[in-house]
Write an enzyme that holds these catalytic residues in place. Sequence first.
Site, PDB file in Angstrom:
ATOM      1  N   THR A  98      90.351 -44.471  33.000  1.00 55.15           N
ATOM      2  CA  THR A  98      90.015 -43.236  33.706  1.00 55.15           C
ATOM      3  C   THR A  98      89.764 -42.136  32.680  1.00 55.15           C
ATOM      4  O   THR A  98      90.532 -41.989  31.730  1.00 55.15           O
ATOM      5  CB  THR A  98      91.140 -42.764  34.660  1.00 55.15           C
ATOM      6  N   SER A  99      88.663 -41.410  32.849  1.00 49.18           N
ATOM      7  CA  SER A  99      88.368 -40.264  32.002  1.00 49.18           C
ATOM      8  C   SER A  99      88.374 -40.671  30.520  1.00 49.18           C
ATOM      9  O   SER A  99      87.680 -41.614  30.139  1.00 49.18           O
ATOM     10  CB  SER A  99      89.359 -39.142  32.306  1.00 49.18           C
ATOM     11  N   LEU A 100      89.163 -40.013  29.688  1.00 48.77           N
ATOM     12  CA  LEU A 100      89.222 -40.359  28.271  1.00 48.77           C
ATOM     13  C   LEU A 100      89.644 -41.808  28.065  1.00 48.77           C
ATOM     14  O   LEU A 100      89.261 -42.449  27.076  1.00 48.77           O
ATOM     15  CB  LEU A 100      90.188 -39.416  27.547  1.00 48.77           C
ATOM     16  N   GLU A 102      88.548 -44.297  29.367  1.00 52.01           N
ATOM     17  CA  GLU A 102      87.386 -45.183  29.337  1.00 52.01           C
ATOM     18  C   GLU A 102      87.059 -45.594  27.904  1.00 52.01           C
ATOM     19  O   GLU A 102      86.550 -46.693  27.664  1.00 52.01           O
ATOM     20  CB  GLU A 102      86.176 -44.501  29.972  1.00 52.01           C
ATOM     21  N   HIS A 201      85.843 -32.682  34.129  1.00 54.42           N
ATOM     22  CA  HIS A 201      85.250 -33.216  35.356  1.00 54.42           C
ATOM     23  C   HIS A 201      84.741 -32.108  36.280  1.00 54.42           C
ATOM     24  O   HIS A 201      84.752 -32.245  37.502  1.00 54.42           O
ATOM     25  CB  HIS A 201      86.244 -34.125  36.094  1.00 54.42           C
TER      26      HIS A 201
END
Length: 321
Positions: A98-100, A102, A201
């Site tokens: 999720t987010s960073l 990734e 985001h």
Amino acid sequence: MSKPIVFMFSGQGSQYYHMGQKLFSENTAFRNCLLNMDAIVTRRIGKSILSEMYNPAKRISDPFDRTLYTHPAIFMVEYALYQVLFEKGIQPDYVLGTSLGEFTSAAVSGVLDAEDAMECILEQAIIMEEHCREGSMLAILDHPQLYNEFPQIFDQSELTSVNYHSHFVVSGENEKIKMIINFLKEKHITHQMLPVSYGFHSSLMDPAERTYKEFLRSKSFKSPSIPYISSLSGDRVTEIDHYFFWDTVRKPIQFPQAIHYLESRHTCRFIDLGPSGTLAAFAKQLISEDSGSRCSSIITPFQQELKNLETVENLLKLERK
């Protein structure tokens, strides 16, 4: 047959001072990985992340929120924990970021190597600090419909993630988030500020878009060698385009959809490799009561990572018998 193992990697907001310090002190694989990654960062920005993250003058409760330090710190801890599990013969059947996080999924699944991932992470942090206004992220522990019910919330922020039925996150300018907090206090609604310096985001990221996309165009990404479930789309990703790692910081997080994607296909063993165990906590709320899936975390602010690591090892050994 044993449950497929899913490694989960969290992003901004999950970090804190001294995360993983007991592993750093007592686990050679964890320590060596952190030292190697720290040397890469120090060469790039002239600052040791470990000296900041393990600063003896800092308490766990102190805000650890400068993006130039926290971006690489989160990745370093997650990737080092992956190395610990790898050395123990524990490998994922899926990765979920999720987010960073990734970036950690990408490094573990072979989309890019760890050093390239770190370069992308540092460049993102540098560009954000150069181009973006500071902002805030606020977790609201109530039903997500609340966001649309009150203009005091939706007029002042952008919805960035719905994590489960009573937990969602918004991003916005600092003063506007303060206004939301005052409103929530009046309504006696539980909320928590995330330790971040930017409104990830959300449109507050847009000033960084052109420059970061130009940087990403110079990179090439391989197809994942381990099935890659992304919280950007909420399902499996087989190809990573040039702008994927921009979209993961700009677009909303679809973590529940990613969990449901896996749950609809398997009974899973979810292992949270993030610093706080937040994704394991979220996943427990998303998995149905009759599911045989199980969630575990290793590193948490309670500093029980050595005991938690042993527990995960033992559970996996039992499931494989």
